[in-house]
Design an enzyme around this catalytic site. Structure first.
Site, PDB file in Angstrom:
ATOM      1  N   ASP A   1       1.294   2.726  -0.823  1.00  0.00           N
ATOM      2  CA  ASP A   1       2.542   3.453  -0.538  1.00  0.00           C
ATOM      3  C   ASP A   1       2.607   4.846  -1.172  1.00  0.00           C
ATOM      4  O   ASP A   1       3.123   5.773  -0.543  1.00  0.00           O
ATOM      5  CB  ASP A   1       3.768   2.630  -0.983  1.00  0.00           C
ATOM      6  CG  ASP A   1       4.101   1.512  -0.005  1.00  0.00           C
ATOM      7  OD1 ASP A   1       3.584   1.528   1.133  1.00  0.00           O
ATOM      8  OD2 ASP A   1       4.892   0.607  -0.373  1.00  0.00           O
TER       9      ASP A   1
ATOM     10  N   GLU B   1      -9.175 -14.931   3.068  1.00  0.00           N
ATOM     11  CA  GLU B   1      -9.127 -13.843   4.059  1.00  0.00           C
ATOM     12  C   GLU B   1     -10.500 -13.754   4.687  1.00  0.00           C
ATOM     13  O   GLU B   1     -11.479 -13.442   4.002  1.00  0.00           O
ATOM     14  CB  GLU B   1      -8.769 -12.512   3.398  1.00  0.00           C
ATOM     15  CG  GLU B   1      -7.289 -12.377   3.143  1.00  0.00           C
ATOM     16  CD  GLU B   1      -6.842 -10.921   2.939  1.00  0.00           C
ATOM     17  OE1 GLU B   1      -7.632  -9.988   3.161  1.00  0.00           O
ATOM     18  OE2 GLU B   1      -5.684 -10.752   2.549  1.00  0.00           O
TER      19      GLU B   1
ATOM     20  N   GLY C   1       0.852  -1.037  -3.423  1.00  0.00           N
ATOM     21  CA  GLY C   1      -0.409  -0.717  -2.752  1.00  0.00           C
ATOM     22  C   GLY C   1      -0.572   0.774  -2.480  1.00  0.00           C
ATOM     23  O   GLY C   1      -0.427   1.615  -3.387  1.00  0.00           O
TER      24      GLY C   1
ATOM     25  N   ASP D   1      -1.149  -9.794   7.527  1.00  0.00           N
ATOM     26  CA  ASP D   1      -2.251  -9.015   6.972  1.00  0.00           C
ATOM     27  C   ASP D   1      -2.095  -7.557   7.381  1.00  0.00           C
ATOM     28  O   ASP D   1      -1.772  -7.253   8.537  1.00  0.00           O
ATOM     29  CB  ASP D   1      -3.605  -9.546   7.466  1.00  0.00           C
ATOM     30  CG  ASP D   1      -4.732  -8.984   6.616  1.00  0.00           C
ATOM     31  OD1 ASP D   1      -4.809  -9.352   5.430  1.00  0.00           O
ATOM     32  OD2 ASP D   1      -5.510  -8.148   7.119  1.00  0.00           O
TER      33      ASP D   1
HETATM   34  P1  IMP Z   1      -3.000  -7.569   2.406  1.00  0.00           P
HETATM   35  O1  IMP Z   1      -2.267  -7.406   3.698  1.00  0.00           O
HETATM   36  O2  IMP Z   1      -2.170  -8.329   1.440  1.00  0.00           O
HETATM   37  O3  IMP Z   1      -4.401  -8.071   2.594  1.00  0.00           O
HETATM   38  O4  IMP Z   1      -3.061  -6.130   1.786  1.00  0.00           O
HETATM   39  C1  IMP Z   1      -4.146  -5.265   1.905  1.00  0.00           C
HETATM   40  C2  IMP Z   1      -4.055  -4.154   0.885  1.00  0.00           C
HETATM   41  O5  IMP Z   1      -3.207  -3.153   1.399  1.00  0.00           O
HETATM   42  C3  IMP Z   1      -3.487  -4.565  -0.465  1.00  0.00           C
HETATM   43  O6  IMP Z   1      -4.159  -3.832  -1.460  1.00  0.00           O
HETATM   44  C4  IMP Z   1      -2.057  -4.162  -0.410  1.00  0.00           C
HETATM   45  O7  IMP Z   1      -1.572  -3.760  -1.666  1.00  0.00           O
HETATM   46  C5  IMP Z   1      -2.102  -2.992   0.564  1.00  0.00           C
HETATM   47  N1  IMP Z   1      -0.921  -3.020   1.399  1.00  0.00           N
HETATM   48  C6  IMP Z   1      -0.508  -4.027   2.208  1.00  0.00           C
HETATM   49  N2  IMP Z   1       0.647  -3.690   2.789  1.00  0.00           N
HETATM   50  C7  IMP Z   1       0.963  -2.455   2.334  1.00  0.00           C
HETATM   51  C8  IMP Z   1       2.050  -1.589   2.575  1.00  0.00           C
HETATM   52  O8  IMP Z   1       3.013  -1.892   3.282  1.00  0.00           O
HETATM   53  N3  IMP Z   1       2.015  -0.404   1.938  1.00  0.00           N
HETATM   54  C9  IMP Z   1       0.990  -0.034   1.115  1.00  0.00           C
HETATM   55  N4  IMP Z   1      -0.040  -0.797   0.856  1.00  0.00           N
HETATM   56  C10 IMP Z   1      -0.062  -2.016   1.468  1.00  0.00           C
END
Ligand code: IMP
Length: 182
Positions: A143, A36, A141, A65
């Site tokens: 949520d 990333e 995450g 992302d």
């Molecule tokens: P990434 O998109 O995988 O880099 O996620 C970034 C961070 O945000 C991670 O800690 C995920 O758990 C959180 N995250 C990504 N998408 C969601 C979502 O739809 N809801 C809540 N948290 C999210």
């Protein structure tokens, strides 16, 4: 139509597939890691991730992302949401915000698609509020602390509602519409 989705997160794949079903698309998880990049724009992170995986496998692929942008924290953690979640988690975010009255936040999702012609990025977002405490067991995450505008429950309390209105739903709608049209 099957589309490779490079991610370690199976929740993202199933949320994509809720949208894909309406377009005759199946998103298939590809556990191919990618770096990333450090950039404040989630679009750039998705773009470079998709390019990286495409260069490795030489087949069309998407990378997604997401960032959580909290207004009272000047957009933090934004595109650094994964790093911050790992370090602070939801309890840390709630602590940082404390009793702050402005709880406004926005999730932004960027889907990057790369094929031999290059990369395209499709975005979706949802505005809402950071809850005063964690609520709900569903999702992943952030949520449990995010209540979308016009709703009373967090994404984690009502994953069905999340599937219908989320940032990811919107980004996948845009991407799915485009890919079936070309
Ligand atoms: P990434 O998109 O995988 O880099 O996620 C970034 C961070 O945000 C991670 O800690 C995920 O758990 C959180 N995250 C990504 N998408 C969601 C979502 O739809 N809801 C809540 N948290 C999210």
């Amino acid at each position: 139509m099957k589309i490779r989705f490079a991610t370690s997160n199976p929740y993202k794949v199933s949320e994509g597939n809720v949208v894909g079903a309406g377009f005759g698309i199946e998103y298939v998880q590809l556990k191919e890691p990618y770096p990333e990049i450090r950039d404040e724009d989630v679009s750039r992170v998705a773009e470079e991730g998709a390019r990286f995986v495409f260069d490795r496998i030489n087949k069309p692929v998407i990378v997604e992302d997401t960032g959580l942008f909290i207004e009272a924290l000047n957009g933090f953690p934004g595109s650094f949401s994964a790093f911050v979640f790992g370090k602070l988690g939801n309890n840390g975010i709630l602590k940082l915000l404390g009793e702050v009255e402005n709880r406004k936040a926005e999730f932004i999702s960027a889907v990057g698609y790369c094929n031999q012609e290059g990369v395209r990025v499709f975005k979706g977002s949802v505005k809402g509020l950071i809850a005063d405490r964690k609520k709900g067991m569903g999702g992943f995450g952030y949520d449990p602390i995010f209540i979308p505008a016009g709703q009373k429950k967090t994404f984690a309390e009502d994953p069905g509602m999340k599937e219908r209105i989320s940032h990811r739903n919107k980004a996948f709608q845009r991407f799915s519409e485009w890919i079936v049209s070309i």
